[in-house]
Design a protein around this motif. Structure first.
Motif, mmCIF file in Angstrom:
data_model
loop_
_atom_site.group_PDB
_atom_site.id
_atom_site.type_symbol
_atom_site.label_atom_id
_atom_site.label_comp_id
_atom_site.label_asym_id
_atom_site.label_seq_id
_atom_site.Cartn_x
_atom_site.Cartn_y
_atom_site.Cartn_z
ATOM 1 N N SER A 153 0.844 -1.193 0.000
ATOM 2 C CA SER A 153 0.000 0.000 0.000
ATOM 3 C C SER A 153 0.880 1.244 0.000
ATOM 4 O O SER A 153 2.101 1.175 0.211
ATOM 5 N N GLY A 154 0.261 2.406 -0.214
ATOM 6 C CA GLY A 154 1.016 3.656 -0.241
ATOM 7 C C GLY A 154 1.768 3.908 1.055
ATOM 8 O O GLY A 154 2.941 4.296 1.053
ATOM 9 N N GLY A 155 1.100 3.666 2.178
ATOM 10 C CA GLY A 155 1.754 3.864 3.464
ATOM 11 C C GLY A 155 2.881 2.888 3.703
ATOM 12 O O GLY A 155 3.922 3.235 4.270
ATOM 13 N N GLN A 156 2.698 1.638 3.264
ATOM 14 C CA GLN A 156 3.751 0.636 3.417
ATOM 15 C C GLN A 156 4.970 0.988 2.566
ATOM 16 O O GLN A 156 6.117 0.815 3.002
ATOM 17 N N ARG A 157 4.745 1.492 1.368
ATOM 18 C CA ARG A 157 5.875 1.916 0.520
ATOM 19 C C ARG A 157 6.641 3.056 1.177
ATOM 20 O O ARG A 157 7.877 3.097 1.122
ATOM 21 N N GLN A 158 5.918 3.982 1.799
ATOM 22 C CA GLN A 158 6.600 5.100 2.451
ATOM 23 C C GLN A 158 7.448 4.612 3.612
ATOM 24 O O GLN A 158 8.554 5.113 3.846
ATOM 25 N N ARG A 159 6.980 3.612 4.336
ATOM 26 C CA ARG A 159 7.754 3.072 5.445
ATOM 27 C C ARG A 159 9.016 2.373 4.943
ATOM 28 O O ARG A 159 10.070 2.434 5.574
ATOM 29 N N VAL A 160 8.924 1.714 3.780
ATOM 30 C CA VAL A 160 10.110 1.100 3.181
ATOM 31 C C VAL A 160 11.130 2.178 2.824
ATOM 32 O O VAL A 160 12.340 2.012 3.050
ATOM 33 N N MET A 161 10.650 3.296 2.270
ATOM 34 C CA MET A 161 11.555 4.401 1.933
ATOM 35 C C MET A 161 12.268 4.925 3.176
ATOM 36 O O MET A 161 13.474 5.206 3.146
ATOM 37 N N ILE A 162 11.543 5.058 4.271
ATOM 38 C CA ILE A 162 12.151 5.547 5.513
ATOM 39 C C ILE A 162 13.166 4.532 6.037
ATOM 40 O O ILE A 162 14.252 4.905 6.499
ATOM 41 N N ALA A 163 12.845 3.255 5.933
ATOM 42 C CA ALA A 163 13.786 2.215 6.364
ATOM 43 C C ALA A 163 15.080 2.287 5.569
ATOM 44 O O ALA A 163 16.179 2.166 6.129
ATOM 45 N N MET A 164 14.977 2.466 4.248
ATOM 46 C CA MET A 164 16.167 2.585 3.395
ATOM 47 C C MET A 164 17.001 3.796 3.796
ATOM 48 O O MET A 164 18.230 3.732 3.853
ATOM 49 N N ALA A 165 16.324 4.910 4.079
ATOM 50 C CA ALA A 165 17.045 6.137 4.428
ATOM 51 C C ALA A 165 17.773 6.009 5.758
ATOM 52 O O ALA A 165 18.861 6.570 5.939
ATOM 53 N N LEU A 166 17.192 5.249 6.692
ATOM 54 C CA LEU A 166 17.789 5.112 8.024
ATOM 55 C C LEU A 166 18.848 4.012 8.092
ATOM 56 O O LEU A 166 19.507 3.865 9.120
ATOM 57 N N ALA A 167 18.997 3.240 7.023
ATOM 58 C CA ALA A 167 19.838 2.043 7.048
ATOM 59 C C ALA A 167 21.251 2.323 7.543
ATOM 60 O O ALA A 167 21.823 1.533 8.301
ATOM 61 N N LEU A 355 -19.966 2.075 -19.060
ATOM 62 C CA LEU A 355 -20.172 2.601 -17.720
ATOM 63 C C LEU A 355 -18.949 3.334 -17.178
ATOM 64 O O LEU A 355 -19.066 4.085 -16.197
ATOM 65 N N ARG A 356 -17.787 3.104 -17.784
ATOM 66 C CA ARG A 356 -16.559 3.702 -17.271
ATOM 67 C C ARG A 356 -16.633 5.224 -17.264
ATOM 68 O O ARG A 356 -16.036 5.880 -16.412
ATOM 69 N N ARG A 357 -17.355 5.778 -18.230
ATOM 70 C CA ARG A 357 -17.476 7.237 -18.296
ATOM 71 C C ARG A 357 -18.151 7.775 -17.039
ATOM 72 O O ARG A 357 -17.799 8.848 -16.550
ATOM 73 N N ALA A 358 -19.115 7.042 -16.516
ATOM 74 C CA ALA A 358 -19.870 7.500 -15.344
ATOM 75 C C ALA A 358 -19.164 7.191 -14.030
ATOM 76 O O ALA A 358 -19.539 7.718 -12.985
ATOM 77 N N MET A 359 -18.134 6.326 -14.061
ATOM 78 C CA MET A 359 -17.426 5.903 -12.854
ATOM 79 C C MET A 359 -15.942 6.213 -13.027
ATOM 80 O O MET A 359 -15.241 5.521 -13.742
ATOM 81 N N GLN A 360 -15.469 7.265 -12.389
ATOM 82 C CA GLN A 360 -14.090 7.696 -12.552
ATOM 83 C C GLN A 360 -13.333 7.610 -11.227
ATOM 84 O O GLN A 360 -13.935 7.561 -10.154
ATOM 85 N N ILE A 361 -12.013 7.594 -11.334
ATOM 86 C CA ILE A 361 -11.171 7.501 -10.141
ATOM 87 C C ILE A 361 -9.999 8.464 -10.252
ATOM 88 O O ILE A 361 -9.444 8.672 -11.332
ATOM 89 N N VAL A 362 -9.667 9.085 -9.134
ATOM 90 C CA VAL A 362 -8.470 9.915 -9.015
ATOM 91 C C VAL A 362 -7.545 9.184 -8.052
ATOM 92 O O VAL A 362 -7.886 8.990 -6.883
ATOM 93 N N PHE A 363 -6.370 8.766 -8.543
ATOM 94 C CA PHE A 363 -5.479 7.915 -7.761
ATOM 95 C C PHE A 363 -4.668 8.726 -6.756
ATOM 96 O O PHE A 363 -4.510 9.941 -6.858
ATOM 97 N N GLN A 364 -4.097 7.990 -5.795
ATOM 98 C CA GLN A 364 -3.366 8.597 -4.686
ATOM 99 C C GLN A 364 -2.112 9.332 -5.145
ATOM 100 O O GLN A 364 -1.816 10.415 -4.661
#
Length: 530
Positions: A153-167, A355-364
């Motif tokens: 998930s997005g939060g899990q990826r961010q934690r991996v980035m922090i782990a790499m930076a602190l290594a 139906l895709r026209r009526a159902m849209q998504i804005v990603f994180q």
């Protein structure tokens, strides 16, 4: 002598000046926060420290100086910079999905920095990687080592980035929006972790963030930046109690305000699900047989009326995004899904297309969801072409420019590319791409997480205005409960793939029933846990 000293730093991109002669120091062990609106030059300043800007087109003006521990970094050799990067100065980047290598496992990416700077290999490197993942609160750390970035998930990826930076236990950690993708409870844990590491290692922290609540709790000193200049500086207490510059006062006053629009109680149900499940099989053994399942979404019921906003909240990895993708039929699921009164869970891909026209998504993460090879106009135009809207290029251009204006961008932005925009501007382009098709439902997956407070407030007002104008229904996924409170009519709280509490937003905020919901509220509105 300061550990890091920046003097008269100027950064130009061709004829455009992004940073205008700024100067500041960072002492060993202190936390300095750089705050300002999106596009003010904060990230450019951070990237300049490690000389990570593209040279050319970026260039430093005459007299620009960045010294670390007495060593000049502007114009330093690649060999000298390699010794410092990731070792003595580490950086957590704003957008982890674009910073992590999609072709390498998490283990390989963490071990790489240990190998380069500590000559650590094999079992020792693996053990250190697991230790770092535990340190940043990643659950099931051992099993995550073999995962690829897209499997987190997005939060899990961010934690991996922090782990790499602190290594390598750096002297300075540059944290560019380090908690934007994290839910409020993990945010509090990560910030406490950073403070503990500072105390343990004497590490300095250069914190770039739009969240002034974090600045108040974390920083010793604050630098306020706008249009490439530092317009005010001082201790955290001075900045928050006696701001002098008009821009600083504007930032401190900016936060999502107001209440959701009054919904129509008799509005028809637009989106509904019953006992929705998304299980991912775990295969083990030589024959790769399914031995168990990851129950990402487990028996969830959803009801969203036209013109309403349903806020979906919960910690990172709770199943929020998986639920949204299942409702849009973008991933396989089991259970009934209805849109506008019609069952869609059994429809084929071709049958779903209209139906895709009526159902849209804005990603994180707008930077990874916008093609770097297409201009903003071409990105917005894609949907128009697919759904055959607008008879010719000229007619489509009119629609594109109208969509850009509607989200608060200049029509000339259509001819620029994603890398030429700030994070907040990219998110507006992603919103314009969805709105140009005139949808009835928009799924908003953390649409304000990368935005500074003033732009967050603008985006909340924009979303409310668009909802009133077009009668849009929003499925609003967010870890920022302050934004959810300003937009949502109803709230669904998720944990481990299940709904632990749901109901009218006012009821959930004023009288949460479960301990989990109360913990989320406490972390969001009272960061005394730091």
């Amino acid at each position: 002598m300061a550990l890091l000293a920046i003097k008269n730093l100027t950064v130009d991109f061709g004829t455009a000046r992004a940073v205008r002669g700024i100067s500041f120091d960072i002492e060993k062990g202190e936390t300095v926060a750089l705050v300002g609106e999106s596009g003010s030059g904060k990230s450019v300043t951070a990237l300049s420290i490690l000389q990570l800007l593209p040279y050319p087109p970026a260039s430093h003006g005459p007299g620009s100086s960045i010294t670390f521990d007495g060593q000049e970094l502007v114009g330093a050799s690649e060999a000298a910079l390699r010794h410092i990067r990731g070792n003595r100065i580490a950086m957590v980047f704003q957008e982890p999905m674009t910073s992590l290598n999609p072709l390498h496992t998490i283990e390989k990416q963490i071990v790489e920095t240990l190998h380069l700077h500590k000559a650590m290999n094999g079992a020792a490197a693996r053990a250190r990687a697991i230790e770092l993942l535990h340190l940043v609160g990643l659950p099931e750390a051992e099993s995550r080592l073999s995962a690829y970035p897209h499997q987190l998930s997005g939060g899990q990826r961010q934690r991996v980035m922090i782990a790499m930076a602190l290594a390598n236990e750096p002297d300075i950690l540059i944290a560019d929006e380090p908690t934007t993708a994290l839910d409020v409870t993990i945010q509090a844990q990560i910030l406490k972790l950073l403070k503990d590491l500072q105390a343990r290692f004497g590490m300095a922290l250069f914190l770039i963030t739009h969240d002034l609540t974090i600045v108040r709790k974390m920083a010793d000193r604050v630098l306020v930046m706008t249009e490439g200049e530092i317009v005010e500086r001082g201790t955290t207490h001075e900045i928050f109690t006696r701001p002098q510059h008009a821009y600083t006062k504007k930032l401190l006053a900016a936060e999502p305000k107001g209440k959701p629009l009054r919904p129509e109680t008799q509005a028809p149900v637009l989106l509904q699900s019953s006992d929705l499940r998304v299980w991912f099989p775990i295969k083990t053994g030589l024959l790769r047989r399914t031995t168990s399942n990851v129950k990402a979404v487990d028996g969830v019921d959803v009801m969203l009326r036209a013109g309403e906003t349903l806020g979906v909240v919960g910690e990172s990895g709770s199943g929020k995004t998986t639920l949204a993708l299942a409702l849009l039929r973008l991933i396989d699921s089991r259970g009934a899904i209805s849109f506008d009164g019609k069952r869609i869970d059994a429809l084929s891909g071709n049958a779903m297309r209209p139906l895709r026209r009526a159902m849209q998504i804005v990603f994180q993460d707008p930077f990874s969801s916008l093609s770097p090879r297409l201009s903003a106009g071409q990105i917005i135009e894609e949907g128009l072409k697919v759904h055959r809207i607008g008879g010719n290029a000229a007619a489509r251009r009119v629609e594109i420019e109208r969509a850009l204006v509607e989200v608060g961008l200049d029509p000339s932005a259509a001819d620029r590319y994603p890398h030429e925009f700030s994070g907040g501007q990219r998110q507006r382009i992603a919103l314009a791409r969805a709105l140009v098709l005139k949808p009835r439902l928009v799924v908003l997956d953390e649409p304000t997480s990368a935005l500074d407070m003033s732009v967050q407030a603008q985006m909340v007002e924009l979303l409310r205005d668009l909802q009133a104008r077009h009668g849009l229904a929003y499925l609003f996924i967010s870890h920022d409960l302050r934004v959810v409170k300003a937009l949502a009519h109803a709230i669904m709280v998720m944990k481990d793939g299940k709904v632990v509490e749901s109901g009218p937003a006012e009821t959930i905020f004023n009288a949460p029933k479960t301990a989990y919901t109360r913990a989320l509220m406490a972390a969001a509105f009272d960061l005394e846990t730091l």
